[in-house]
Design a protein around this motif. Structure first.
Motif, PDB file in Angstrom:
ATOM      1  N   ASN A 138       0.867  -1.180   0.000  1.00 16.67           N
ATOM      2  CA  ASN A 138       0.000   0.000   0.000  1.00 16.67           C
ATOM      3  C   ASN A 138       0.910   1.239   0.000  1.00 16.67           C
ATOM      4  O   ASN A 138       1.753   1.395   0.895  1.00 16.67           O
ATOM      5  CB  ASN A 138      -0.879  -0.061   1.264  1.00 16.67           C
ATOM      6  CG  ASN A 138      -1.840   1.086   1.376  1.00 16.67           C
ATOM      7  OD1 ASN A 138      -1.572   2.189   0.906  1.00 16.67           O
ATOM      8  ND2 ASN A 138      -2.957   0.845   2.031  1.00 16.67           N
ATOM      9  N   HIS A 139       0.744   2.092  -0.968  1.00 20.62           N
ATOM     10  CA  HIS A 139       1.570   3.300  -1.106  1.00 20.62           C
ATOM     11  C   HIS A 139       1.607   4.124   0.196  1.00 20.62           C
ATOM     12  O   HIS A 139       2.641   4.697   0.557  1.00 20.62           O
ATOM     13  CB  HIS A 139       0.988   4.138  -2.252  1.00 20.62           C
ATOM     14  CG  HIS A 139       1.717   5.407  -2.520  1.00 20.62           C
ATOM     15  ND1 HIS A 139       2.837   5.484  -3.307  1.00 20.62           N
ATOM     16  CD2 HIS A 139       1.482   6.680  -2.101  1.00 20.62           C
ATOM     17  CE1 HIS A 139       3.259   6.734  -3.363  1.00 20.62           C
ATOM     18  NE2 HIS A 139       2.451   7.485  -2.641  1.00 20.62           N
ATOM     19  N   LEU A 140       0.480   4.166   0.899  1.00 25.07           N
ATOM     20  CA  LEU A 140       0.399   4.968   2.126  1.00 25.07           C
ATOM     21  C   LEU A 140       1.302   4.396   3.213  1.00 25.07           C
ATOM     22  O   LEU A 140       1.944   5.139   3.965  1.00 25.07           O
ATOM     23  CB  LEU A 140      -1.047   5.049   2.603  1.00 25.07           C
ATOM     24  CG  LEU A 140      -1.992   5.677   1.573  1.00 25.07           C
ATOM     25  CD1 LEU A 140      -3.442   5.530   1.997  1.00 25.07           C
ATOM     26  CD2 LEU A 140      -1.645   7.145   1.366  1.00 25.07           C
ATOM     27  N   GLY A 170       3.957   2.828   2.489  1.00 21.98           N
ATOM     28  CA  GLY A 170       5.286   3.211   2.003  1.00 21.98           C
ATOM     29  C   GLY A 170       5.706   4.548   2.608  1.00 21.98           C
ATOM     30  O   GLY A 170       6.803   4.671   3.163  1.00 21.98           O
ATOM     31  N   HIS A 171       4.821   5.533   2.553  1.00 25.51           N
ATOM     32  CA  HIS A 171       5.167   6.849   3.120  1.00 25.51           C
ATOM     33  C   HIS A 171       5.491   6.731   4.614  1.00 25.51           C
ATOM     34  O   HIS A 171       6.385   7.405   5.119  1.00 25.51           O
ATOM     35  CB  HIS A 171       4.020   7.845   2.904  1.00 25.51           C
ATOM     36  CG  HIS A 171       4.035   8.461   1.528  1.00 25.51           C
ATOM     37  ND1 HIS A 171       5.129   9.124   1.032  1.00 25.51           N
ATOM     38  CD2 HIS A 171       3.097   8.513   0.546  1.00 25.51           C
ATOM     39  CE1 HIS A 171       4.869   9.571  -0.193  1.00 25.51           C
ATOM     40  NE2 HIS A 171       3.644   9.198  -0.518  1.00 25.51           N
ATOM     41  N   ILE A 172       4.753   5.884   5.322  1.00 32.24           N
ATOM     42  CA  ILE A 172       5.034   5.708   6.755  1.00 32.24           C
ATOM     43  C   ILE A 172       6.410   5.054   6.946  1.00 32.24           C
ATOM     44  O   ILE A 172       7.226   5.500   7.754  1.00 32.24           O
ATOM     45  CB  ILE A 172       3.943   4.832   7.422  1.00 32.24           C
ATOM     46  CG1 ILE A 172       2.585   5.543   7.394  1.00 32.24           C
ATOM     47  CG2 ILE A 172       4.340   4.492   8.861  1.00 32.24           C
ATOM     48  CD1 ILE A 172       1.423   4.711   7.920  1.00 32.24           C
ATOM     49  N   THR A 187       8.881  12.590  -0.739  1.00 32.15           N
ATOM     50  CA  THR A 187       8.112  12.510  -1.988  1.00 32.15           C
ATOM     51  C   THR A 187       8.181  11.071  -2.512  1.00 32.15           C
ATOM     52  O   THR A 187       8.932  10.244  -2.001  1.00 32.15           O
ATOM     53  CB  THR A 187       8.651  13.523  -3.017  1.00 32.15           C
ATOM     54  OG1 THR A 187      10.065  13.372  -3.084  1.00 32.15           O
ATOM     55  CG2 THR A 187       8.339  14.936  -2.639  1.00 32.15           C
ATOM     56  N   ASP A 188       7.392  10.787  -3.551  1.00 29.44           N
ATOM     57  CA  ASP A 188       7.262   9.397  -4.001  1.00 29.44           C
ATOM     58  C   ASP A 188       8.593   8.788  -4.446  1.00 29.44           C
ATOM     59  O   ASP A 188       9.343   9.404  -5.212  1.00 29.44           O
ATOM     60  CB  ASP A 188       6.245   9.326  -5.149  1.00 29.44           C
ATOM     61  CG  ASP A 188       4.826   9.533  -4.641  1.00 29.44           C
ATOM     62  OD1 ASP A 188       4.642   9.573  -3.402  1.00 29.44           O
ATOM     63  OD2 ASP A 188       3.919   9.637  -5.475  1.00 29.44           O
ATOM     64  N   ASN A 189       8.843   7.593  -3.952  1.00 28.69           N
ATOM     65  CA  ASN A 189      10.087   6.875  -4.272  1.00 28.69           C
ATOM     66  C   ASN A 189       9.856   5.392  -4.002  1.00 28.69           C
ATOM     67  O   ASN A 189       8.876   5.010  -3.360  1.00 28.69           O
ATOM     68  CB  ASN A 189      11.220   7.409  -3.387  1.00 28.69           C
ATOM     69  CG  ASN A 189      11.008   7.059  -1.927  1.00 28.69           C
ATOM     70  OD1 ASN A 189      11.430   6.010  -1.466  1.00 28.69           O
ATOM     71  ND2 ASN A 189      10.295   7.917  -1.179  1.00 28.69           N
TER      72      ASN A 189
END
Ligand code: KG4
Ligand code: ZN
Length: 332
Positions: free
Chosen positions: A110-112, A114-116, A301-303
């Protein structure tokens, strides 16, 4: 354990190799942002075509920089949502193909999360932790008792924090995405010049609402005699202050209620130094032992490094036949 992460949820094509969820061996990002800047926002079809163009060269470069062959990887992790369906499909289908051909474990992320999990790279958060995800598409507060027990506390009812920056930017004719430019211009402005709304700032829940802000700025701009540079700087500073006040108040409210040991920031808006500093100052005034962790700007940012890091902590592997892109994916 060496995991190849793949991230294609929006306008960045990312591939990274991360060891044991914390050490980056490579982290490559190709962005199609300059194309979207020309149109003032993302056209999904254009973003998907760019993903197709970049995906294989970016993966190849990530493997080369990490000095690893696909055969030596322990797993392949890929973002399967949320995001734009076209871009997501490019990453998911590429990851499935590699997993099938090289017989590698596949982990859907889940991308979210990922941010965490960007916060676990080079840092060591302690539980219980509170995560504030602030990106172009999301504003969420999430309580983590450990890697398995994760509770969504609240989120935005309308626009996300990054979206609010971007929409205000459009009203001021700033380039897309406007967050970094607003932060820069705000340095020369007066944050008290305009008193923009801070909806539901004092409510007892952990929800957010930012759409009123954009409407208030629109009205202000329409009523101004002229929109000169000093006025633009004042609007930027006042908008940033309003967003920062709301994020700070809600985050500290949750920190106080759940007595967390760490606050983890994530998402593009976490690259905003003004907001991070306000959070830090207000947190230290509370005299809690809570630590504020912020990933480096490149990891906000997205990576794909964050995707590989999140995969390390996720026990379930995914059968490649069962992994499908899910644009609406959220917290369970
Ligand atoms: O996490 P991200 O790269 O992509 C999404 O998953 O959405 O976040 C992009 C968002 C954009 O809305 C952008 O304007 C915002 O993050 N952003 C910022 C800053 N840098 C990026 N907002 C405020 N200040 C910044 N310095
Ligand atoms: Zn993101």
């Amino acid at each position: 354990m060496k995991i190849l992460g793949i991230e294609t949820s929006c306008d960045e094509t990312g591939a990274a190799v991360v060891e044991d969820g914390k050490t980056i061996l490579s982290n490559i990002v190709a962005t199609s942002l300059p194309l979207h800047a020309k149109t003032g926002g993302i056209i999904p079809e254009v973003a998907a075509r760019q993903q197709l163009k970049f995906i294989l060269p970016v993966i190849q470069k990530a493997l080369e920089e990490a000095k690893i062959k696909i055969e030596q990887l322990d797993a392949i992790a890929v973002t399967y949502g949320p995001g734009l369906i076209g871009p997501l499909l490019v990453g998911v289908e590429t990851a499935k193909t590699l997993s099938y051909v090289y017989n590698k474990s596949l982990i859907g992320v889940n991308h979210l999360f990922g941010h965490i999990y960007a916060n676990w790279i080079g840092q060591a958060p302690e539980f219980p932790a509170l995560a504030l995800i602030v990106s172009g598409g999301h504003t969420d507060l999430v309580l983590m008792k450990n890697h398995q027990q994760i509770q969504w506390l609240g989120g935005t009812r309308d626009d996300a924090a990054g979206e609010a920056f971007d929409k205000v930017g459009r009203l001021l004719n700033l380039p897309y995405p406007a967050g970094p430019k607003i932060e820069e211009l705000a340095k020369k402005g007066n944050p008290k010049k305009f008193n923009f709304p801070r909806p539901i700032i004092s409510s007892d829940d952990f929800d957010f609402s930012f759409s009123g802000l954009k409407t208030a700025v629109l009205r202000k701009v329409q009523n101004l005699k002229k929109l000169d540079d000093p006025t633009i700087a004042d609007i930027c500073a006042s908008v940033q202050q309003a967003i920062s006040d709301v994020l700070t108040r809600k985050t500290l409210h949750a920190t106080n209620k759940f007595r967390v040991k760490s606050i983890l920031l994530g998402g593009g808006v976490a690259a905003n130094t003004f907001i991070v500093d306000q959070l830090k100052t207000n947190l230290s005034a509370l005299n809690f032992e809570t630590k504020l962790l912020v990933p480096s700007k490149k990891l906000c940012t997205d990576n794909a490094a964050m995707i590989a890091a999140a995969a390390y902590y996720k026990s379930e592997q995914t059968d490649w036949q069962n992994l499908t892109a899910n644009p609406q994916l959220y917290f369970d």
